[in-house]
Design an enzyme around this catalytic site. Structure first.
Site, PDB file in Angstrom:
ATOM      1  N   HIS A 168       0.823  -1.213   0.000  1.00 18.99           N
ATOM      2  CA  HIS A 168       0.000   0.000   0.000  1.00 18.99           C
ATOM      3  C   HIS A 168       0.860   1.268   0.000  1.00 18.99           C
ATOM      4  CE1 HIS A 168      -3.896  -2.026   1.683  1.00 18.99           C
ATOM      5  NE2 HIS A 168      -3.541  -2.471   0.495  1.00 18.99           N
ATOM      6  N   TYR A 227      -9.521   4.846   7.562  1.00 19.77           N
ATOM      7  CA  TYR A 227     -10.009   5.283   8.874  1.00 19.77           C
ATOM      8  C   TYR A 227     -11.195   6.223   8.634  1.00 19.77           C
ATOM      9  CZ  TYR A 227      -5.443   3.828  10.831  1.00 19.77           C
ATOM     10  OH  TYR A 227      -4.335   3.123  11.220  1.00 19.77           O
ATOM     11  N   PRO A 233      -3.925   0.619  18.957  1.00 21.35           N
ATOM     12  CA  PRO A 233      -3.701   0.109  17.596  1.00 21.35           C
ATOM     13  C   PRO A 233      -3.844   1.165  16.490  1.00 21.35           C
ATOM     14  CG  PRO A 233      -5.756  -0.753  18.510  1.00 21.35           C
ATOM     15  CD  PRO A 233      -5.058  -0.032  19.610  1.00 21.35           C
ATOM     16  N   LYS A 271       1.364   0.487  15.060  1.00 20.35           N
ATOM     17  CA  LYS A 271       2.793   0.599  15.402  1.00 20.35           C
ATOM     18  C   LYS A 271       3.353  -0.541  16.264  1.00 20.35           C
ATOM     19  CE  LYS A 271       4.002   4.008  13.164  1.00 20.35           C
ATOM     20  NZ  LYS A 271       4.196   3.207  11.975  1.00 20.35           N
ATOM     21  N   TYR A 294       4.319   6.768   9.615  1.00 17.83           N
ATOM     22  CA  TYR A 294       3.468   5.628   9.255  1.00 17.83           C
ATOM     23  C   TYR A 294       4.286   4.559   8.515  1.00 17.83           C
ATOM     24  CZ  TYR A 294      -0.596   3.068   7.510  1.00 17.83           C
ATOM     25  OH  TYR A 294      -1.527   2.090   7.234  1.00 17.83           O
TER      26      TYR A 294
HETATM   27  P1  RFL Z   1       2.966 -10.636  21.961  1.00 18.68           P
HETATM   28  O1  RFL Z   1       2.590 -10.724  20.521  1.00 18.68           O
HETATM   29  O2  RFL Z   1       1.901 -10.401  22.949  1.00 18.68           O
HETATM   30  O3  RFL Z   1       3.754 -11.970  22.305  1.00 18.68           O
HETATM   31  C1  RFL Z   1       4.046 -12.336  23.630  1.00 18.68           C
HETATM   32  C2  RFL Z   1       4.192 -13.826  23.673  1.00 18.68           C
HETATM   33  O4  RFL Z   1       4.575 -14.224  24.989  1.00 18.68           O
HETATM   34  C3  RFL Z   1       3.765 -15.330  25.399  1.00 18.68           C
HETATM   35  N1  RFL Z   1       3.716 -15.312  26.873  1.00 18.68           N
HETATM   36  C4  RFL Z   1       4.515 -16.100  27.642  1.00 18.68           C
HETATM   37  N2  RFL Z   1       5.456 -17.025  27.334  1.00 18.68           N
HETATM   38  C5  RFL Z   1       6.086 -17.644  28.349  1.00 18.68           C
HETATM   39  N3  RFL Z   1       5.816 -17.411  29.669  1.00 18.68           N
HETATM   40  C6  RFL Z   1       4.882 -16.488  30.028  1.00 18.68           C
HETATM   41  N4  RFL Z   1       4.644 -16.237  31.319  1.00 18.68           N
HETATM   42  C7  RFL Z   1       4.181 -15.802  29.007  1.00 18.68           C
HETATM   43  N5  RFL Z   1       3.226 -14.844  28.976  1.00 18.68           N
HETATM   44  C8  RFL Z   1       2.951 -14.579  27.694  1.00 18.68           C
HETATM   45  C9  RFL Z   1       2.428 -15.074  24.733  1.00 18.68           C
HETATM   46  O5  RFL Z   1       1.650 -16.255  24.622  1.00 18.68           O
HETATM   47  C10 RFL Z   1       2.884 -14.547  23.372  1.00 18.68           C
HETATM   48  O6  RFL Z   1       3.101 -15.584  22.434  1.00 18.68           O
HETATM   49  O7  RFL Z   1       4.053  -9.487  22.198  1.00 18.68           O
HETATM   50  P2  RFL Z   1       5.251  -8.924  21.250  1.00 18.68           P
HETATM   51  O8  RFL Z   1       6.069 -10.044  20.706  1.00 18.68           O
HETATM   52  O9  RFL Z   1       5.887  -7.843  22.014  1.00 18.68           O
HETATM   53  O10 RFL Z   1       4.481  -8.319  19.955  1.00 18.68           O
HETATM   54  C11 RFL Z   1       3.671  -7.184  20.088  1.00 18.68           C
HETATM   55  C12 RFL Z   1       2.531  -7.247  19.059  1.00 18.68           C
HETATM   56  O11 RFL Z   1       1.844  -8.472  19.210  1.00 18.68           O
HETATM   57  C13 RFL Z   1       1.549  -6.075  19.222  1.00 18.68           C
HETATM   58  O12 RFL Z   1       2.252  -4.900  19.509  1.00 18.68           O
HETATM   59  C14 RFL Z   1       0.697  -5.866  17.966  1.00 18.68           C
HETATM   60  O13 RFL Z   1      -0.233  -6.909  17.782  1.00 18.68           O
HETATM   61  C15 RFL Z   1      -0.051  -4.520  18.046  1.00 18.68           C
HETATM   62  N6  RFL Z   1      -0.961  -4.309  16.911  1.00 18.68           N
HETATM   63  C16 RFL Z   1      -0.488  -3.867  15.711  1.00 18.68           C
HETATM   64  N7  RFL Z   1       0.833  -3.633  15.541  1.00 18.68           N
HETATM   65  C17 RFL Z   1       1.291  -3.265  14.314  1.00 18.68           C
HETATM   66  O14 RFL Z   1       2.505  -3.024  14.175  1.00 18.68           O
HETATM   67  N8  RFL Z   1       0.463  -3.137  13.233  1.00 18.68           N
HETATM   68  C18 RFL Z   1      -0.885  -3.363  13.326  1.00 18.68           C
HETATM   69  O15 RFL Z   1      -1.607  -3.306  12.342  1.00 18.68           O
HETATM   70  C19 RFL Z   1      -1.413  -3.713  14.615  1.00 18.68           C
HETATM   71  N9  RFL Z   1      -2.713  -3.964  14.771  1.00 18.68           N
HETATM   72  C20 RFL Z   1      -2.328  -4.568  17.073  1.00 18.68           C
HETATM   73  C21 RFL Z   1      -3.198  -4.365  15.968  1.00 18.68           C
HETATM   74  C22 RFL Z   1      -2.859  -5.003  18.292  1.00 18.68           C
HETATM   75  C23 RFL Z   1      -4.218  -5.211  18.401  1.00 18.68           C
HETATM   76  N10 RFL Z   1      -4.726  -5.646  19.646  1.00 18.68           N
HETATM   77  C24 RFL Z   1      -5.153  -6.978  19.803  1.00 18.68           C
HETATM   78  C25 RFL Z   1      -4.417  -4.866  20.782  1.00 18.68           C
HETATM   79  C26 RFL Z   1      -4.552  -4.584  16.077  1.00 18.68           C
HETATM   80  C27 RFL Z   1      -5.087  -4.980  17.316  1.00 18.68           C
HETATM   81  C28 RFL Z   1      -6.557  -5.149  17.429  1.00 18.68           C
HETATM   82  C1  PHB Z   2      -5.296  -4.049  10.692  1.00 19.42           C
HETATM   83  O1  PHB Z   2      -5.305  -4.233   9.457  1.00 19.42           O
HETATM   84  O2  PHB Z   2      -5.428  -4.977  11.502  1.00 19.42           O
HETATM   85  C2  PHB Z   2      -5.101  -2.667  11.231  1.00 19.42           C
HETATM   86  C3  PHB Z   2      -5.259  -1.558  10.418  1.00 19.42           C
HETATM   87  C4  PHB Z   2      -5.082  -0.289  10.938  1.00 19.42           C
HETATM   88  C5  PHB Z   2      -4.740  -0.146  12.262  1.00 19.42           C
HETATM   89  C6  PHB Z   2      -4.575  -1.248  13.071  1.00 19.42           C
HETATM   90  C7  PHB Z   2      -4.756  -2.517  12.558  1.00 19.42           C
HETATM   91  O3  PHB Z   2      -4.575   1.098  12.777  1.00 19.42           O
END
Ligand code: RFL
Ligand code: PHB
Length: 399
Positions: free
Chosen positions: A77, A204, A296, A300, A387
């Site tokens: 994109h 958005y 989210p 980032k 971004y």
């Molecule tokens: P994670 O992915 O939470 O992984 C942590 C891992 O640790 C395990 N764990 C344990 N393992 C051993 N012992 C324990 N006591 C443990 N406790 C937990 C867990 O099972 C898991 O496997 O953290 P990490 O690696 O720091 O990664 C961070 C990302 O997952 C997070 O920042 C993103 O998902 C945020 N996010 C987005 N980030 C982007 O860059 N682009 C996006 O489009 C984006 N969209 C999003 C998002 C987060 C969202 N939510 C669910 C808040 C969209 C949403 C809706």
């Molecule tokens: C996604 O595609 O999951 C998504 C898009 C935009 C955001 C966060 C997550 O700001």
């Protein structure tokens, strides 16, 4: 009988993007690490989360040799769409510096990293329960855990806390380390649906009644979000209600109405901004969501997890090659400025795109800012820089 014992240089707790990316960076530098993950492999591979990835992060994954499938399957994109007052605006960031954003599910990135780790025969333990860390202030740390009811013991020089916001490693920071936090009064209700995206890049929609986000996973699956109150119960949101609210908030005079279809995944994510002011203590280093959370909006979080991994990987490369601890000592100070830039970006987008109050003055202020974003090249250039990804603080490899 005492628990079986294993020795490694770096114990990585958590197999999310932070832990797995760090594991790959260390492997390529010849540093041996064991990854311990609390959940099952199936669960980790199926967890639906991020989808929009910075160009900067894609460059790193490419260097790490784990982006072949990403380059075949990701949508590429140029920016995103912004819709308000029933009018759609295209924000094209690519035109400023030739970079892109990539749409590729977090679960796919995690799967690619797991596949690479397994193909190289590197240790990755799933369903590691009751992880505890002892000795982070001495020369080596001891990590105890349980697999299949059997106690296990791992001795490591360094512990990388990559276990997310609900993990255990955050709790080992001294009580004097402050956590700076902002909690928002709303959450995102997220769905995956079998429908065609309404725009070819993510959108958005800022509606006076609240935000909706219209993203995608490929050309026939949409990922969409609705701003909902923080205390929302998913049971109160049957499909019809979700679709009618998504349609209402995204209604426009210049595009067809949103397509509806089967919803096959739904979840709620509370919104918060969190930063621990120190991301290390003794031989424990926190990465990714274990150290900071961004809302989210702006996409980032995963990118920050990978940039933290770069900083620690570089510091560990230097340490194991030359004995120089300076990179390790500077870990927090090196990582934090980029984290705060992402916090600022996510907070700005969150503030402008969400409804916080029903005061019409607030809506007009937000609308004025949205108009600047839609009309001004200078504003778009600034948004696009962040971004598509600010430069990472260090390379991942210590030369
Ligand atoms: P994670 O992915 O939470 O992984 C942590 C891992 O640790 C395990 N764990 C344990 N393992 C051993 N012992 C324990 N006591 C443990 N406790 C937990 C867990 O099972 C898991 O496997 O953290 P990490 O690696 O720091 O990664 C961070 C990302 O997952 C997070 O920042 C993103 O998902 C945020 N996010 C987005 N980030 C982007 O860059 N682009 C996006 O489009 C984006 N969209 C999003 C998002 C987060 C969202 N939510 C669910 C808040 C969209 C949403 C809706
Ligand atoms: C996604 O595609 O999951 C998504 C898009 C935009 C955001 C966060 C997550 O700001």
């Amino acid at each position: 009988m005492s628990a079986p014992s294993q020795r490694c240089q770096v114990a990585i707790i958590g197999a999310g993007p932070a832990g797995l990316a760090l594991g790959q960076m260390l492997a390529l530098q010849g540093i041996d690490a064991v990854v311990l993950e609390a959940r099952s492999e199936e669960y980790v591979r199926a967890r639906v989360r991020a989808g929009v990835i910075e160009n900067t992060t894609v460059d790193i994954l490419t260097e790490l040799g784990v982006a072949d499938r990403l380059h075949r399957e990701a949508l590429v994109h140029n920016g995103f769409y912004l819709r308000f007052d029933r009018t759609t605006h295209r924000l094209d960031f690519h035109r400023f510096d030739g970079r892109h954003a990539y749409v590729y599910g977090q679960a796919e990135i995690v799967a690619d990293l797991i596949d690479a780790r397994k193909a190289a025969g590197l240790p990755l333990v799933f369903e590691a329960q009751d992880v505890e860390v002892d000795g982070i202030d001495s020369a080596t740390s001891e990590i105890t855990y349980v697999v299949d009811g059997e106690p296990q013991r791992l001795v490591a020089d360094i512990v990388a806390g990559c276990d997310g916001f609900h993990g255990v490693t955050r709790s080992y920071l001294p009580a004097t380390v402050r956590t700076l936090e902002r909690v928002y009064p709303f959450a995102w209700l997220g769905i995956l649906a079998r429908t065609t995206p309404v725009t070819e890049e993510g959108m958005y929609c800022a509606h006076p009644d609240g935000l909706s986000v219209h993203s995608m996973r490929g050309t026939h699956i949409t990922r969409q979000y609705l701003q909902v109150p923080a205390d929302t119960d998913l049971a109160d949101w049957p499909d019809d209600r979700i679709w009618s609210e998504l349609k209402r908030r995204s209604a426009s005079d210049d595009h067809p109405e949103l397509e509806t279809g089967e919803i096959f995944d739904r979840s709620l994510a509370p919104l918060r901004s969190v930063v621990t002011e120190r991301m290390q203590t003794g031989s424990l280093f926190l990465l990714g969501d274990a150290a900071h959370i961004v809302p989210p909006t702006g996409a980032k979080g995963l990118n920050l997890a990978v940039s933290d991994a770069c900083v620690l990987s570089h510091a560990l490369g230097l340490f194991y090659r030359t004995g120089d601890r300076s990179g390790l000592e500077a870990y927090t100070d090196t990582a934090l400025p980029r984290i705060w830039q992402a916090q600022n970006f996510s907070w700005t987008l969150t503030s402008i795109l969400h409804r916080f109050t029903d005061d019409p003055f607030d809506w007009e202020l937000r609308r004025a800012r949205l108009q600047r974003w839609a009309e001004s090249d200078a504003e778009q250039h600034g948004l696009g820089e962040v971004y598509l990804g600010l430069p990472f603080p260090t390379p991942w490899r210590a030369e």
